[in-house]
Design an enzyme around this catalytic site. Structure first.
Site, PDB file in Angstrom:
ATOM      1  N   TYR A  57      40.800  47.502  29.006  1.00  0.00           N
ATOM      2  CA  TYR A  57      39.723  47.239  27.990  1.00  0.00           C
ATOM      3  C   TYR A  57      39.069  45.967  28.348  1.00  0.00           C
ATOM      4  CZ  TYR A  57      42.594  50.195  24.862  1.00  0.00           C
ATOM      5  OH  TYR A  57      43.415  51.067  24.283  1.00  0.00           O
ATOM      6  N   LEU A 200      41.400  55.801  12.585  1.00  0.00           N
ATOM      7  CA  LEU A 200      40.057  55.833  11.484  1.00  0.00           C
ATOM      8  C   LEU A 200      39.056  56.844  11.856  1.00  0.00           C
ATOM      9  CD1 LEU A 200      39.743  52.186  10.604  1.00  0.00           C
ATOM     10  CD2 LEU A 200      40.409  54.247   9.243  1.00  0.00           C
ATOM     11  N   GLY A 201      39.725  57.879  13.037  1.00  0.00           N
ATOM     12  CA  GLY A 201      38.470  58.725  13.830  1.00  0.00           C
ATOM     13  C   GLY A 201      37.555  57.882  14.388  1.00  0.00           C
TER      14      GLY A 201
END
Ligand SMILES: NC(=O)c1ccc[n+]([C@@H]2O[C@H](COP(=O)([O-])OP(=O)(O)OC[C@H]3O[C@@H](n4cnc5c(N)ncnc54)[C@H](OP(=O)(O)O)[C@@H]3O)[C@@H](O)[C@H]2O)c1
Length: 321
Positions: A57, A200-201
């Site tokens: 990240y 949360l998709g």
């Protein structure tokens, strides 16, 4: 008080809702270290003790933000990071590379140990026994506390676990993505915890999704299948129905989506990500939301099989073995 859950049988404890830091530096639009740091602080203030980052990240940038943000309460929380990607998004879990990444991660985080070290993706070129053996050495050296895998299949998990017990598997899981359920029998048999990522998709299950064309190119939702015309409308329709159900209990759709995950098993700790302290507060509220049998059955009527559109383009879907 936020409840605590246990991940695996080696002693790893985590708040029922954790925090995922990926969006602070990538994937969902411009990086926002300041927003991310305040979100992390708010999460801690609300009882979150499980924070997730990765070398990938931002190649150290995300770990620096997380390390800085938790430095005043580092010993109260568990920090998880991940190794195993190359800069061109290939895989590299050779032992020498793992050791090198961990040294970099500890330096970037400003820590003497990480609590959970995950292999980010299974490397088809390195036997998982060698990976587990290397993590075992790092645990023996005090640099790592617990071993995690991400997107690994049953056979890989079993082989790794025989060398160094696996405490936790992290894989995408949400009302939009149900495939991970096929891994649960193996996790239950071996006593391994489960961390749903993108719970949360990727933000769809919050009621804030916009059509794909309205996101910047650097935002993966501009190309994610769930946001494309055809799928988008059906996913919005499901989310609206979930939001109506949630509103009947004074909850939000994000809280419902997270509470649904928590209801799937005691060994589950989702790690929603946000760069907003206010949204952290909303997400953490899910820990106090208990869904009734009626809620659960209405949810399975709205989304019986998951959302519309594949979670990744075909070539990026991990091959679970
Ligand atoms: N192991 C792996 O391969 C892997 C892959 C993906 C993710 N992960 C981990 O899992 C974590 C969570 O997954 P994720 O970040 O992909 O997806 P997610 O948590 O499902 O969704 C994140 C998105 O939702 C938005 N959001 C969060 N809470 C919200 C709320 N209450 N209302 C409205 N919008 C909200 C965020 O936007 P804002 O920031 O603008 O609020 C962000 O765009 C990551 O941070 C990372 O640590 C791991």
């Amino acid at each position: 008080m936020m409840q605590t859950r246990t991940l695996g049988t080696q002693g790893l404890a985590a708040s029922a809702v954790g925090y995922g830091s990926m969006g602070i530096t990538m994937a969902y639009g411009a990086a926002d270290a300041e927003g991310g740091s305040s979100a992390i602080q708010r999460a801690y203030d609300l009882g979150v003790t499980f924070f997730d980052t990765a070398e990938l990240y931002g190649w150290g940038e995300n770990e620096k933000v997380v390390g800085q943000a938790v430095k005043d309460f580092r010993d109260d929380v568990a920090i998880a990071t991940k190794f195993g990607y190359t800069h061109d998004f290939g895989f590299d879990s050779r032992p020498g590379h793992i050791r090198e990444v961990v040294e970099n991660s500890l330096r970037n985080l400003g820590m003497a140990h990480v609590d959970v070290l995950y292999q980010h993706r299974v490397d088809p070129n390195v036997p998982i026994e060698d990976v587990a053996g290397t993590v075992k050495e790092l645990i023996d050296a005090g640099k790592v506390r617990y071993f995690g895998l991400s997107e690994a299949g049953p056979e890989t998990i079993r082989r790794a676990h025989a060398v160094q017990p696996v405490s936790v598997l992290q894989t995408e899981y949400s009302l939009f993505e149900r495939d991970a359920e096929m891994l649960f029998p193996t996790l239950n048999e071996l006593g391994i915890g489960f961390v749903p990522y993108s719970p949360l998709g990727r933000g769809f299950l919050t009621g804030t999704a916009k059509p794909a064309s309205l996101y910047e190119e650097s935002d993966m939702r501009s190309w994610d299948a769930r946001w494309q015309p055809g799928n988008f409308e059906k996913n919005v329709e499901a989310t609206v129905q979930l939001a109506e159900l949630a509103a009947s209990k004074d909850a939000t759709v994000a809280q419902f989506a997270l509470a649904w995950l928590l209801a799937q098993g005691e060994h589950i700790v989702p790690i929603p990500g946000t760069r907003s302290a206010g949204r952290v507060e909303e997400n953490v509220g899910a820990a106090d939301l208990v869904l009734s049998e009626a809620d659960l059955s209405r949810i399975s009527e709205i989304l019986p099989l998951g959302g519309f559109g594949s979670r990744y383009p075909e070539a990026m879907i991990p091959n679970w073995q």
